[in-house]
Design a protein around this motif. Structure first.
Motif, PDB file in Angstrom:
ATOM      1  N   THR A 177       0.672  -1.060   0.001  1.00 20.73           N
ATOM      2  CA  THR A 177      -0.054   0.392   0.258  1.00 20.73           C
ATOM      3  C   THR A 177       0.657   1.092   0.032  1.00 20.73           C
ATOM      4  OG1 THR A 177      -0.066  -0.411   2.374  1.00 20.73           O
ATOM      5  CG2 THR A 177      -2.072  -0.760   1.123  1.00 20.73           C
ATOM      6  N   LEU A 178       1.783   1.544  -0.430  1.00 18.75           N
ATOM      7  CA  LEU A 178       2.855   2.181   0.187  1.00 18.75           C
ATOM      8  C   LEU A 178       3.049   3.110  -1.015  1.00 18.75           C
ATOM      9  CD1 LEU A 178       5.967   1.047   1.991  1.00 18.75           C
ATOM     10  CD2 LEU A 178       4.969   2.334   3.112  1.00 18.75           C
ATOM     11  N   ILE A 179       2.833   2.525  -2.504  1.00 14.28           N
ATOM     12  CA  ILE A 179       2.607   3.437  -3.801  1.00 14.28           C
ATOM     13  C   ILE A 179       1.828   2.292  -4.090  1.00 14.28           C
ATOM     14  CG2 ILE A 179       4.186   4.510  -4.973  1.00 14.28           C
ATOM     15  CD1 ILE A 179       6.622   4.856  -3.241  1.00 14.28           C
ATOM     16  N   PRO A 180       0.664   1.723  -4.389  1.00  9.39           N
ATOM     17  CA  PRO A 180       0.243   1.148  -5.055  1.00  9.39           C
ATOM     18  C   PRO A 180       0.042   1.227  -6.295  1.00  9.39           C
ATOM     19  CG  PRO A 180      -1.474   2.269  -3.506  1.00  9.39           C
ATOM     20  CD  PRO A 180      -0.117   2.960  -3.611  1.00  9.39           C
ATOM     21  N   GLU A 181       0.654   1.783  -7.410  1.00  7.39           N
ATOM     22  CA  GLU A 181       0.000   3.030  -8.690  1.00  7.39           C
ATOM     23  C   GLU A 181       1.331   2.390  -9.199  1.00  7.39           C
ATOM     24  OE1 GLU A 181       1.516   6.963  -6.963  1.00  7.39           O
ATOM     25  OE2 GLU A 181       0.038   4.949  -6.255  1.00  7.39           O
ATOM     26  N   LEU A 219       3.924   8.370  -1.113  1.00  9.54           N
ATOM     27  CA  LEU A 219       3.506   7.845  -0.384  1.00  9.54           C
ATOM     28  C   LEU A 219       2.792   7.773   0.172  1.00  9.54           C
ATOM     29  CD1 LEU A 219       7.163   7.844   1.062  1.00  9.54           C
ATOM     30  CD2 LEU A 219       6.284   5.142   0.108  1.00  9.54           C
ATOM     31  N   GLN A 220       1.648   6.692   0.846  1.00  5.45           N
ATOM     32  CA  GLN A 220       0.511   6.447   1.337  1.00  5.45           C
ATOM     33  C   GLN A 220       0.930   5.810   2.610  1.00  5.45           C
ATOM     34  OE1 GLN A 220      -2.653   7.247  -0.136  1.00  5.45           O
ATOM     35  NE2 GLN A 220      -1.350   7.560  -1.606  1.00  5.45           N
ATOM     36  N   GLY A 221       0.347   6.931   3.735  1.00  5.91           N
ATOM     37  CA  GLY A 221       0.200   6.246   4.660  1.00  5.91           C
ATOM     38  C   GLY A 221       1.090   7.839   5.701  1.00  5.91           C
ATOM     39  N   ASP A 222       0.915   7.544   6.774  1.00  8.08           N
ATOM     40  CA  ASP A 222       1.652   8.302   7.925  1.00  8.08           C
ATOM     41  C   ASP A 222       2.893   8.452   8.593  1.00  8.08           C
ATOM     42  OD1 ASP A 222       0.630  10.082  10.246  1.00  8.08           O
ATOM     43  OD2 ASP A 222       0.340   9.051  12.052  1.00  8.08           O
ATOM     44  N   LEU A 245      14.165   2.138   0.600  1.00 15.02           N
ATOM     45  CA  LEU A 245      13.103   3.979   1.571  1.00 15.02           C
ATOM     46  C   LEU A 245      13.246   3.398   2.596  1.00 15.02           C
ATOM     47  CD1 LEU A 245      10.640   5.484   1.557  1.00 15.02           C
ATOM     48  CD2 LEU A 245       9.589   4.030   1.043  1.00 15.02           C
ATOM     49  N   TYR A 246      13.637   4.792   3.028  1.00  9.58           N
ATOM     50  CA  TYR A 246      13.834   5.340   5.021  1.00  9.58           C
ATOM     51  C   TYR A 246      12.358   6.160   5.282  1.00  9.58           C
ATOM     52  CZ  TYR A 246      18.433   3.726   3.503  1.00  9.58           C
ATOM     53  OH  TYR A 246      19.709   3.831   2.990  1.00  9.58           O
ATOM     54  N   LEU A 247      11.741   5.310   6.091  1.00  8.75           N
ATOM     55  CA  LEU A 247      10.694   5.829   6.643  1.00  8.75           C
ATOM     56  C   LEU A 247      10.300   5.816   7.707  1.00  8.75           C
ATOM     57  CD1 LEU A 247       7.366   3.852   5.203  1.00  8.75           C
ATOM     58  CD2 LEU A 247       8.210   6.043   4.178  1.00  8.75           C
ATOM     59  N   ILE A 248      10.356   7.599   8.188  1.00 12.34           N
ATOM     60  CA  ILE A 248      10.258   7.921   9.651  1.00 12.34           C
ATOM     61  C   ILE A 248       9.246   8.134  10.771  1.00 12.34           C
ATOM     62  CG2 ILE A 248      11.080   9.719  11.501  1.00 12.34           C
ATOM     63  CD1 ILE A 248      12.996   8.369  10.622  1.00 12.34           C
ATOM     64  N   ALA A 255       4.304  -0.449  11.488  1.00  8.10           N
ATOM     65  CA  ALA A 255       2.808  -1.504  10.826  1.00  8.10           C
ATOM     66  C   ALA A 255       1.810  -0.042  11.375  1.00  8.10           C
ATOM     67  CB  ALA A 255       2.704  -2.421  11.786  1.00  8.10           C
ATOM     68  N   GLY A 256       2.144   0.610  12.588  1.00  7.65           N
ATOM     69  CA  GLY A 256       0.893   1.832  12.693  1.00  7.65           C
ATOM     70  C   GLY A 256       0.775   3.057  12.210  1.00  7.65           C
ATOM     71  N   SER A 257       2.001   2.951  11.269  1.00  7.85           N
ATOM     72  CA  SER A 257       1.364   4.496  10.051  1.00  7.85           C
ATOM     73  C   SER A 257       1.145   3.304   8.726  1.00  7.85           C
ATOM     74  CB  SER A 257       2.714   4.744   9.997  1.00  7.85           C
ATOM     75  OG  SER A 257       3.525   5.760  10.651  1.00  7.85           O
ATOM     76  N   LEU A 258       1.135   1.919   8.328  1.00  8.67           N
ATOM     77  CA  LEU A 258       0.435   2.159   6.990  1.00  8.67           C
ATOM     78  C   LEU A 258      -1.070   2.183   6.706  1.00  8.67           C
ATOM     79  CD1 LEU A 258       3.455  -1.560   6.959  1.00  8.67           C
ATOM     80  CD2 LEU A 258       3.118   1.169   5.971  1.00  8.67           C
ATOM     81  N   LEU A 259      -1.845   1.381   6.085  1.00  2.00           N
ATOM     82  CA  LEU A 259      -2.160   1.809   5.085  1.00  2.00           C
ATOM     83  C   LEU A 259      -3.295   0.578   5.688  1.00  2.00           C
ATOM     84  CD1 LEU A 259      -2.937   4.494   2.617  1.00  2.00           C
ATOM     85  CD2 LEU A 259      -3.103   4.802   4.993  1.00  2.00           C
TER      86      LEU A 259
END
Length: 279
Positions: A177-181, A219-222, A245-248, A255-259
């Motif tokens: 779900t990060l970049i689904p397209e 990106l999709q998420g919080d 990819l580095y996500l903060i 897990a709590g920030s993913l759609l």
């Protein structure tokens, strides 16, 4: 007299058995000589990872347990350097080793304990005015840099961050779900935590035969911050088809920030039925 002599000899034997050489780490490589076939213990009181040169494979056995290193040379070793990195904060300690056969009647080398050097200034030293401190590096920037160095740089180049520690990765992460397209495959590599911030490194691989540009804004998420190691990915099968990819995230892991994953929906379901369909 005999009792006193026996007591003195006993104390001497105990002192020899428990003898430990103290070495102070002052950012200079520490010399650790070895004797072939005799194990030497190095107490470091840290959970360390050991960087072993390829030239020492099969010549030097290195074991780590409970804050101690156990070094055993099976043959002569020319002067070589070991890199010890603290697994918690990334601090680096350098050891210069050399192994030679023990000479006749030469005593066994004693254990070594490595301690932090005390930094005290002489009393007569005139205190210089403190330099103006540089602006602090934002934590998301420091965490991203540490993660990138941990994956791509040699151990000696990793800048330690006090309080930073490895964080566990969940096995059930759904990253599509990060970049689904975009036709990408994802794999979580590692994660670290500092206070209420997490940084997670994710490997992205292009599954299409064309070049793909990646943009953090897609990106999709919080997320607090997101950084790609490279701005684009080459066609599938090329050396350029992979990046990291580095996500903060703040307050929780990735897990709590993913759609949530969305199952495919058939648009024809739940539509009003016509009279012909009912007949």
């Amino acid at each position: 007299m005999k009792r006193w002599l026996c007591s003195a000899l006993l104390l001497l034997v105990i002192a020899q058995v428990n003898a430990v050489e103290i070495l102070r780490w002052e950012r200079l490589p520490l010399a650790i000589p070895l004797q072939v076939g005799q194990e030497r213990v190095v107490f470091i009181e840290r959970n360390v990872r050991v960087g072993l040169p390829a030239s020492l494979q099969g010549k030097l056995r290195v074991q780590s347990a409970g804050g101690a290193l156990y070094l055993l040379a099976s043959e002569s070793i020319a002067p070589s350097r070991l890199q010890l990195q603290d697994a918690d904060d990334g601090t680096l300690i350098l050891l210069d080793i050399v192994a030679e056969p023990a000479k006749t009647n030469e005593p066994t080398l004693e254990a070594v304990r490595i301690v932090e050097a005390e930094r005290t200034a002489p009393r007569d030293e005139v205190e210089a005015p403190a330099p103006r401190p540089a602006p602090p590096t934002p934590l998301p920037v420091a965490l991203t840099r540490y993660a990138a160095q941990s994956l791509y740089a040699p151990l000696r180049a990793v800048e330690p961050i006090p309080g930073l520690g490895a964080a566990p990765l969940r096995d059930d992460l759904v990253l599509d779900t990060l970049i689904p397209e975009l036709p990408l495959s994802y794999r979580a590599l590692a994660a670290w935590r500092l206070e209420d911030l997490w940084v997670t490194a994710i490997r992205l691989r292009n599954r299409s035969p064309r070049w793909i540009e990646v943009d953090p804004r897609r990106l999709q998420g919080d997320f607090v911050a997101a950084t790609f190691q490279h701005p684009d990915l080459g066609p599938k099968g090329e050396a350029t088809d992979t990046t990291v990819l580095y996500l903060i995230t703040r307050g929780h892991g990735l897990a709590g920030s993913l759609l949530p994953a969305i199952s495919p929906v058939d648009a024809a379901l739940n539509l009003p039925r016509s009279r012909d369909d009912e007949e």
